[in-house]
Design a protein around this motif. Structure first.
Motif: not given
Length: 122
Positions: A56-63, A77-80, A89-92, A98-99
């Motif tokens: 799901e996290g990889q799909a979120f990054l692709a989106e 300045g970080v998008f969470r 819970t996976l926190r990104i 995009g880093k």
């Protein structure tokens, strides 16, 4: 020819002790195998949840790379984003370029207060 009778007392006692030992070892083996099976099933569930969250996290990054960031950035300045599944819970955290600055899985842990039928001590 005179035949002497065979005394089975010590032999019977030895066989009884051996059978008790083998029965005890068989019961211990069975209970250990059942405990190992329960632990393996619990671990399999945990790993399945973790890999599903990773997907799901990889799909979120692709989106995000396709559509842009879904919301405002915080004061750093970080998008969470937080993805949740089965109590894990996976926190990104992503920067504007995009880093990935954070990628962490957490699970809420609560201590069990009752452990079987153990004596409470009072």
């Amino acid at each position: 020819m005179k035949q002497t009778p065979i005394k089975l007392g010590p032999l019977a006692l030895l066989l009884a002790v051996i059978s008790i030992c083998l029965t005890t070892l068989a019961i211990l083996t069975f209970t250990t195998a059942r405990a190992d099976l329960r632990l393996a099933e619990k671990y399999a569930d945990t790993v399945t949840t973790r890999y599903a969250l990773e997907a799901e996290g990889q799909a979120f990054l692709a989106e995000v790379s396709r559509d842009g960031f879904p919301g405002p950035a915080d004061e750093d300045g970080v998008f969470r984003a937080a993805l949740e599944r089965d109590g894990t819970t996976l926190r990104i955290g992503l920067t504007a370029d995009g880093k990935i600055v954070s990628w962490r899985q957490d699970k809420e842990w609560t201590q069990e207060t009752v452990i079987g039928d153990l004596w409470a001590g009072f």
